[in-house]
Design a protein around this motif. Structure first.
Motif, PDB file in Angstrom:
ATOM      1  N   SER A  41       0.806  -1.227   0.000  1.00 14.04           N
ATOM      2  CA  SER A  41       0.000   0.000   0.000  1.00 14.04           C
ATOM      3  C   SER A  41       0.838   1.276   0.000  1.00 14.04           C
ATOM      4  O   SER A  41       0.340   2.349  -0.306  1.00 14.04           O
ATOM      5  N   SER A  42       2.130   1.175   0.334  1.00  8.20           N
ATOM      6  CA  SER A  42       2.984   2.369   0.378  1.00  8.20           C
ATOM      7  C   SER A  42       3.484   2.786  -1.002  1.00  8.20           C
ATOM      8  O   SER A  42       4.023   3.876  -1.174  1.00  8.20           O
ATOM      9  N   LEU A  43       3.295   1.929  -2.002  1.00  4.10           N
ATOM     10  CA  LEU A  43       3.865   2.186  -3.324  1.00  4.10           C
ATOM     11  C   LEU A  43       3.148   3.318  -4.064  1.00  4.10           C
ATOM     12  O   LEU A  43       1.923   3.380  -4.088  1.00  4.10           O
ATOM     13  N   ARG A  44       3.946   4.202  -4.695  1.00  2.00           N
ATOM     14  CA  ARG A  44       3.389   5.199  -5.614  1.00  2.00           C
ATOM     15  C   ARG A  44       3.175   4.567  -6.982  1.00  2.00           C
ATOM     16  O   ARG A  44       2.168   4.793  -7.632  1.00  2.00           O
ATOM     17  N   PHE A  45       4.173   3.819  -7.427  1.00  2.00           N
ATOM     18  CA  PHE A  45       4.043   3.124  -8.711  1.00  2.00           C
ATOM     19  C   PHE A  45       5.056   1.989  -8.767  1.00  2.00           C
ATOM     20  O   PHE A  45       5.996   1.919  -7.968  1.00  2.00           O
ATOM     21  N   VAL A  46       4.824   1.097  -9.734  1.00  4.05           N
ATOM     22  CA  VAL A  46       5.718  -0.035  -9.980  1.00  4.05           C
ATOM     23  C   VAL A  46       6.165   0.053 -11.430  1.00  4.05           C
ATOM     24  O   VAL A  46       5.333   0.220 -12.330  1.00  4.05           O
ATOM     25  N   VAL A  47       7.467  -0.037 -11.664  1.00 10.35           N
ATOM     26  CA  VAL A  47       7.987  -0.048 -13.028  1.00 10.35           C
ATOM     27  C   VAL A  47       8.223  -1.498 -13.430  1.00 10.35           C
ATOM     28  O   VAL A  47       8.944  -2.227 -12.742  1.00 10.35           O
ATOM     29  N   ARG A  83      -2.018  -5.954 -14.086  1.00  5.40           N
ATOM     30  CA  ARG A  83      -2.213  -4.509 -13.914  1.00  5.40           C
ATOM     31  C   ARG A  83      -3.458  -4.235 -13.065  1.00  5.40           C
ATOM     32  O   ARG A  83      -3.461  -3.385 -12.184  1.00  5.40           O
ATOM     33  N   ARG A  84      -4.531  -4.977 -13.360  1.00  4.15           N
ATOM     34  CA  ARG A  84      -5.796  -4.781 -12.640  1.00  4.15           C
ATOM     35  C   ARG A  84      -5.657  -5.142 -11.167  1.00  4.15           C
ATOM     36  O   ARG A  84      -6.112  -4.400 -10.273  1.00  4.15           O
ATOM     37  N   GLY A 121      -3.642  -0.287  -4.920  1.00  4.26           N
ATOM     38  CA  GLY A 121      -3.670   1.129  -5.300  1.00  4.26           C
ATOM     39  C   GLY A 121      -2.393   1.575  -5.980  1.00  4.26           C
ATOM     40  O   GLY A 121      -2.040   2.764  -5.956  1.00  4.26           O
ATOM     41  N   ALA A 122      -1.669   0.650  -6.584  1.00  4.09           N
ATOM     42  CA  ALA A 122      -0.392   0.958  -7.240  1.00  4.09           C
ATOM     43  C   ALA A 122      -0.521   0.804  -8.747  1.00  4.09           C
ATOM     44  O   ALA A 122      -0.999  -0.227  -9.228  1.00  4.09           O
ATOM     45  N   GLU A 123      -0.101   1.829  -9.470  1.00  9.15           N
ATOM     46  CA  GLU A 123      -0.110   1.769 -10.922  1.00  9.15           C
ATOM     47  C   GLU A 123       1.159   1.084 -11.416  1.00  9.15           C
ATOM     48  O   GLU A 123       2.262   1.378 -10.933  1.00  9.15           O
ATOM     49  N   ILE A 124       1.009   0.175 -12.352  1.00  9.82           N
ATOM     50  CA  ILE A 124       2.167  -0.435 -13.010  1.00  9.82           C
ATOM     51  C   ILE A 124       2.448   0.356 -14.277  1.00  9.82           C
ATOM     52  O   ILE A 124       1.589   0.453 -15.158  1.00  9.82           O
TER      53      ILE A 124
END
Length: 740
Positions: A509-515, A526-527, A534-537
């Motif tokens: 839950s702490s992630l802003r995004f995942v590359v 992705r879904r 709540g993290a965008e890939i």
């Protein structure tokens, strides 16, 4: 009184003399030089690029990245005095700027409002010059991006050239517009002004290599290149690390692992100097020294120790098997391999060690190196942590990586210091990261994504790095993420989907995004990450030869199903491929492209890259510049004379059975030359269901596999990529085609 007057006269005379010298060397007016002198002396500004910017033929628009309050003063001092400066409201109202505002015409502009002024077009058409100050943002929001469109439109209407300008180091000044948490302050940083060659919007669009690319995107990409141009690429990795330590604080905690804890920049570089001394004794400058270590502090220390000693770190892929490791040792002519006895024992790599020794290299154990370090040696290293053991040369090799071998025998890829630093800075110029972030890296450093993106990038940008030794610990990594609280994570689709299956909802839950890279990201993955964590890939694309990142999606430019847009400074061209109507074979050039290959048949011999590199990938590009990978050139099957993308087959199957993993491989066929076989983890997969689904999707029957091989799990390389060599062998064996 007389003494004070004399001192003042002396100061005034020196000031006037310095102004005269600057006026002559930079081609600015004496009054401009008088006001520029304090900045030049205090910040030791590298300003050679401003001469070319001043010489740009009008009409011209100077586009300045507005990182701090001093850019308007600098530009008013350095740009031609007939330039019309479009200032933000704060700069227009600042009383301290009054002397500089008298140097040239200026008007007020509220960046919140988009403008397309006929007056500005008339100014430019009259051979005029504009200076526009853009808010400093790597990933401008939708509202801010409208400013790019507006200025691009003005430039097109007036046929004006654009000159992007970036003042490197300005965001760390006390007057910075960036929050201190994201840009630590420094009173007297050295500044460097980067100004790119003037180009029209039409020239920028043509140079992008994308047919009909939008003018705003071409302009945005050029602006990002100015940020890259301000980066120091010529000092080498060691000096880049020391610069980062100075910028973010030598006592700042920068790297941490699960065993030995946290290290500051100073502690890290002190350890590197100690280990570097030991490695000097068993190798010569320029030698390739093998590194066989997991993601841990010891790996970073060993890497920087080799860099300090002017040795080349050859990152050994210990998951590739004894035969491939032995081949790598011979190909790169490795005589010494640094490793850890504890790691070898835990990872059960005795057979790999035996293969290394049989190939002619000796093992050097970190445990033994540490034992012989005396207290005086530690003290000396602590005092000289910021000094390299050997002179540094950014154009020399820094690391050797080995290609994944997903389609054949691995090759040695030689990357210079400049390649690695350039790629890290290219990524920083495209992805919004800062010292406020924390990166969890589980990707091994023998994989280029794990080395550059997961290790070098955070170290050079002040991002706290948390290293975990293996991406295969699917049940443990979610727990690590819950405790470490990272804001950024790198991974592959295979690994990310596995973590999601074992994780609890709050773990990431702490992630802003995942590359994500190395393989296509499935919509299901992705879904799940979007809905549960709540993290965008954001998906990217790279290759070892590019050090490795080539393209990436971002918050501003993001399109599912693509791998994003090219990083700044990279240029591409597409070559037509027989039988492929959409897209072509991708060729690349840029400062991040490798020095060259070493191959098993020519060990130790660098075969230099000659300009452009053929990636072997078939891609298509839309008018916004987004790349879509259609498949590897080697991963196209020729069936009855038609070219069929195995990657497209996998996408078709993935949409039918989204929660499973699939690999499409080509096997010999007596009648059609080749045929496609699906290797899948879907236990309910059957050929008829797939045929009907393909018919509904409107795909040609040639694309639909009629043979299906079911497996418990797909073979995966240590980098997270599908091992197609093994998958194809499994298909041939199960279908009884070995004889063929």
């Amino acid at each position: 009184m007389l003494l004070a007057s004399a001192v003042l006269l002396g100061v005034a005379a020196v000031w006037a003399l310095a102004a005269g010298v600057l006026a002559y060397t930079l081609g600015i007016r004496f009054r401009q030089a008088l006001l520029y002198v304090p900045f030049k002396l205090v910040y030791r500004i590298r300003d050679d690029a401003t001469r070319d910017a001043r010489a740009a033929t009008a009409p011209v628009i100077y586009v300045v990245s507005h990182q701090s309050r001093i850019e308007p003063a600098l530009m008013l001092s350095l740009l031609p005095d007939d330039t019309l400066h479009i200032l933000d409201e704060a700069s227009a109202d600042a009383h301290w700027l009054d002397p500089w505002r008298t140097l040239a015409r200026n008007i007020v502009f509220n960046a919140e409002h988009v403008f397309v002024s006929r007056r500005l077009v008339r100014v430019l058409r009259g051979k005029g010059r504009l200076a526009v100050y853009f808010p400093d943002s790597v990933e401008p929001d939708v509202k801010s991006f409208r400013l790019f469109r507006a200025v691009a439109r003005i430039a097109m209407q007036a046929d004006a050239r654009i000159v992007p300008i970036f003042v490197g180091g300005a965001r760390h000044l006390p007057s910075s517009l960036t929050p201190p948490k994201q840009a630590p302050r420094s009173w007297f940083p050295r500044l460097g002004i980067a100004a790119l060659a003037p180009m029209t919007i039409a020239e920028l669009s043509e140079r992008a290599g994308v047919a009909h690319t939008t003018s705003a995107n071409a302009f945005f990409d050029r602006f990002a290149e100015a940020r890259l141009a301000a980066a120091e690429l010529d000092g080498g990795l060691f000096h880049a690390m020391c610069d980062a330590a100075e910028r973010f604080g030598s006592s700042r905690t920068i790297v941490e692992d699960v065993v030995t804890g946290a290290l500051s920049y100073r502690m890290l570089m002190t350890g590197a100097r100690v280990i570097g001394r030991r490695l000097e004794a068993v190798s010569a400058p320029g030698d390739a020294v093998g590194v066989l270590l997991p993601n841990a502090n010891g790996l970073v220390i060993a890497l920087m120790g080799l860099v300090s000693a002017a040795r080349v770190a050859a990152m050994v892929n210990y998951t590739a098997g004894p035969a491939n490791v032995a081949s790598a040792v011979k190909t790169a002519e490795i005589r010494v391999v640094v490793s850890s006895k504890a790691f070898i024992e835990k990872a059960d790599l005795a057979d790999v060690v035996a293969a290394i020794e049989q190939a002619g290299a000796r093992m050097l154990w970190l445990e033994e190196l540490r034992k012989g370090v005396s207290a005086p040696e530690k003290a000396a290293a602590a005092l000289q942590w910021h000094r390299p053991l050997r002179p540094q040369n950014a154009s020399k090799p820094a690391v050797i990586l080995f290609t994944s071998g997903s389609e054949g025998t691995p090759k040695a890829v030689v990357l210079s210091h400049r390649n690695l630093i350039a790629n890290a800075m290219q990524a920083e110029a495209r992805i919004s990261i800062s010292p406020a972030d924390k990166l969890l890296n589980v990707l091994p450093a023998f994989h280029s994504f794990g080395l550059t993106g997961g290790t070098i990038l955070p170290l050079l940008t002040g991002v706290r790095l948390f290293l975990y030794p293996s991406p295969l610990h699917y049940k443990l990594i979610p727990d690590i993420a819950r405790k470490a609280r990272p804001t950024i994570m790198f991974g592959t689709d295979t690994f990310l989907s596995a973590y999601a299956r074992t994780a609890e909802d709050g773990d990431f839950s702490s992630l802003r995004f995942v590359v994500a890279g190395a393989e296509p990201v499935r919509q299901e993955t992705r879904r799940v990450w979007r809905d549960r964590f709540g993290a965008e890939i954001v998906e990217g694309y790279g290759l070892t030869e590019a050090a490795p990142v080539v393209a990436v999606n971002t918050a501003t430019h993001n399109r599912d199903g693509t791998v994003g847009r090219l990083l700044p400074g990279i240029r591409m061209r597409l070559e037509p491929v027989e039988g492929v109507s959409e897209g072509g074979q991708l060729w690349l050039t840029g400062p991040n492209m490798m020095m060259g290959y070493m191959t098993a048949d020519r060990p130790g011999e660098l075969q230099p890259l000659d300009g452009w590199h053929d990636t072997g990938d078939i891609v298509s590009v839309d008018r916004e510049g987004f790349l879509t990978i259609r498949g590897r050139a080697k991963r196209f099957a020729k069936i009855a004379g038609e070219m069929v993308s195995l990657g497209a087959v996998e996408m078709l199957v993935q949409s039918l059975w989204p929660e499973e993993h699939h690999a499409a491989v080509a096997v010999p066929d007596k009648r059609k030359g080749e045929r496609i076989v699906l290797v899948t983890t879907a236990g309910n997969a059957d050929a008829e269901t797939l045929r009907l689904y393909g018919k509904q999707a409107g795909v040609a029957d040639l694309m639909v596999p009629h043979d299906i091989v079911k497996v418990g799990e797909l073979p995966v390389l240590g980098s997270g990529k599908t091992d197609y060599v093994t998958a194809r062998r499994m298909a041939i064996e199960q279908l009884g085609l070995a004889a063929a």
